[in-house]
Write an enzyme that holds these catalytic residues in place. Structure first.
Site, PDB file in Angstrom:
ATOM      1  N   GLN A   1      28.349   8.654   0.217  1.00 22.40           N
ATOM      2  CA  GLN A   1      28.515   9.402  -1.029  1.00 22.40           C
ATOM      3  C   GLN A   1      28.108   8.568  -2.243  1.00 22.40           C
ATOM      4  OE1 GLN A   1      32.527  11.502   0.239  1.00 22.40           O
ATOM      5  NE2 GLN A   1      31.905  12.211  -1.769  1.00 22.40           N
TER       6      GLN A   1
ATOM      7  N   SER B   1      29.961   4.211   5.246  1.00 24.93           N
ATOM      8  CA  SER B   1      31.005   5.227   5.134  1.00 24.93           C
ATOM      9  C   SER B   1      30.547   6.535   5.784  1.00 24.93           C
ATOM     10  CB  SER B   1      31.398   5.409   3.664  1.00 24.93           C
ATOM     11  OG  SER B   1      32.542   6.224   3.545  1.00 24.93           O
ATOM     12  N   LEU B   2      30.365   7.597   5.001  1.00 22.92           N
ATOM     13  CA  LEU B   2      29.880   8.857   5.557  1.00 22.92           C
ATOM     14  C   LEU B   2      28.621   8.650   6.388  1.00 22.92           C
ATOM     15  CD1 LEU B   2      29.564  12.035   5.604  1.00 22.92           C
ATOM     16  CD2 LEU B   2      28.001  11.652   3.678  1.00 22.92           C
TER      17      LEU B   2
ATOM     18  N   ARG C   1      36.299  16.517   6.972  1.00 24.32           N
ATOM     19  CA  ARG C   1      36.668  15.173   6.515  1.00 24.32           C
ATOM     20  C   ARG C   1      36.755  15.134   4.992  1.00 24.32           C
ATOM     21  NH1 ARG C   1      33.452  10.563   4.976  1.00 24.32           N
ATOM     22  NH2 ARG C   1      34.265   8.541   5.722  1.00 24.32           N
TER      23      ARG C   1
ATOM     24  N   HIS D   1      38.827   4.886   1.751  1.00 25.95           N
ATOM     25  CA  HIS D   1      38.999   3.662   2.548  1.00 25.95           C
ATOM     26  C   HIS D   1      40.241   2.832   2.198  1.00 25.95           C
ATOM     27  CE1 HIS D   1      35.182   4.554   4.333  1.00 25.95           C
ATOM     28  NE2 HIS D   1      34.635   4.625   3.137  1.00 25.95           N
TER      29      HIS D   1
ATOM     30  N   GLN E   1      38.269   4.382  10.006  1.00 21.71           N
ATOM     31  CA  GLN E   1      37.332   4.170   8.900  1.00 21.71           C
ATOM     32  C   GLN E   1      37.845   4.763   7.594  1.00 21.71           C
ATOM     33  OE1 GLN E   1      34.404   6.742   7.729  1.00 21.71           O
ATOM     34  NE2 GLN E   1      32.651   5.434   8.193  1.00 21.71           N
TER      35      GLN E   1
END
Length: 313
Positions: free
Chosen positions: A12, A93-94, A118, A202, A251
């Site tokens: 993102q 991340s994503l 998510r 996170h 994660q």
């Protein structure tokens, strides 16, 4: 002879209205990939990515499937241009979900539905305005951890993205993150920049979202990927489907260890690293982490040609 390469996928923040328009004009598979994702989700992701509005594209539950489709669209274009397979993949991340789709661990349709959930779980875990993230520039990792501990004052404030040497993102409760930003500046940080995000990713505030994601992942079909995918949580490739799903759960509330991930990519023999997706955030970070790696963003026909020429040289 092709040179060993890795592929990374952004998270993102890399999205923008109009992303990949030039690539889509040259390669129909780009639009087809978005159409595949749209059909799975019941939202026109291509229209949203091209026309916005920006505020709607930036809503977490829309951003995540749109970026996943963007990364996979670039991946499919790359596959059409070279027979050489990457030696390893990773995502920020994503982007880890995009890497798993690209490596054959999960189907695009399933992944699109998962990341939309998510995003929704993340937003619902922390009401807008109560969480925050800030980028701390110019302090070493231990110093950032130290100011997080000092600034928390009973709330959540954690170092969550180790993006490159001297660039660490912190996340947590809004007031705590604001205190950390001030403490970081007092400790000698070049900048402490509050980020325009709606979710403090996170950190421990994401544990409720992780519990809901864990349930959703139980019903999702995963396979061992054909190409190793390094996970954000522990910088290793999972040895089983169960371990893979568990790392995706962890994660959400664990740091993204990007510096170590790039170092591990180099250790696996890659000489070039492609960033597949809109923008060039990861390419910039990679250059700062390991100058021996050639970082090649691919987001339009010109950048694609440069990357393919380097790999196939």
């Amino acid at each position: 002879m092709t040179k060993p390469y890795a592929i990374t996928f952004p998270g993102q923040g890399s999205q923008s209205v109009g992303m990949l328009a030039e690539l889509a004009a040259a390669y129909p598979v780009v639009r087809q990939t978005f159409d595949d994702g749209s059909q799975a989700l019941g939202i026109d992701l291509w229209k949203l990515s091209q026309e916005g509005p920006k505020e709607r594209l930036n809503e977490t539950e829309n951003t995540q499937p749109a970026l996943l489709c963007a990364g996979m669209a670039v991946m499919r274009v790359i596959e059409a241009r070279t027979d050489a397979r990457a030696v390893v993949m990773a995502g920020h991340s994503l982007g880890e979900y995009t890497a798993l789709v690209a490596a054959g661990a999960v189907d695009l349709a399933d992944a699109v539905r998962l990341v939309a959930m998510r995003g929704r779980f993340m937003q619902e875990a922390v009401p807008v305005g109560t969480g925050a993230m800030a980028a701390i520039l110019g302090l070493d990792d231990d110093k950032v951890r130290e100011v997080c501990e000092k600034g928390a004052q009973g709330e959540v404030a954690s170092a969550v993205n180790f993006n490159s040497p001297g660039q660490v993102v912190v996340a947590g409760d809004a007031a705590a993150v604001a205190r950390v930003a001030e403490l970081a500046k007092a400790a000698g940080a070049k900048r402490a920049l509050m980020l325009d995000v709606s979710v403090p990713s996170h950190c421990a505030l994401m544990r409720p979202a992780a519990e809901r994601l864990s349930e959703a992942l139980q019903d999702a079909t995963f396979r061992i990927p054909a190409i190793p995918v390094l996970h954000n949580v522990d910088v290793t490739a999972a040895g089983s489907v169960e371990a893979m799903k568990q790392r995706l759960v962890e994660q959400l509330y664990s740091p993204v260890r990007w510096v170590e991930t790039v170092e591990a990519i180099g250790a696996r023999g890659a000489q070039r690293v492609i960033e597949a997706g809109p923008g060039k955030v990861l390419a910039g970070l990679i250059k700062r982490i390991d100058k021996s790696l050639e970082a090649l963003p691919v987001f339009d026909p010109a950048s694609l040609d440069i990357a393919m020429e380097s790999i196939n040289a």
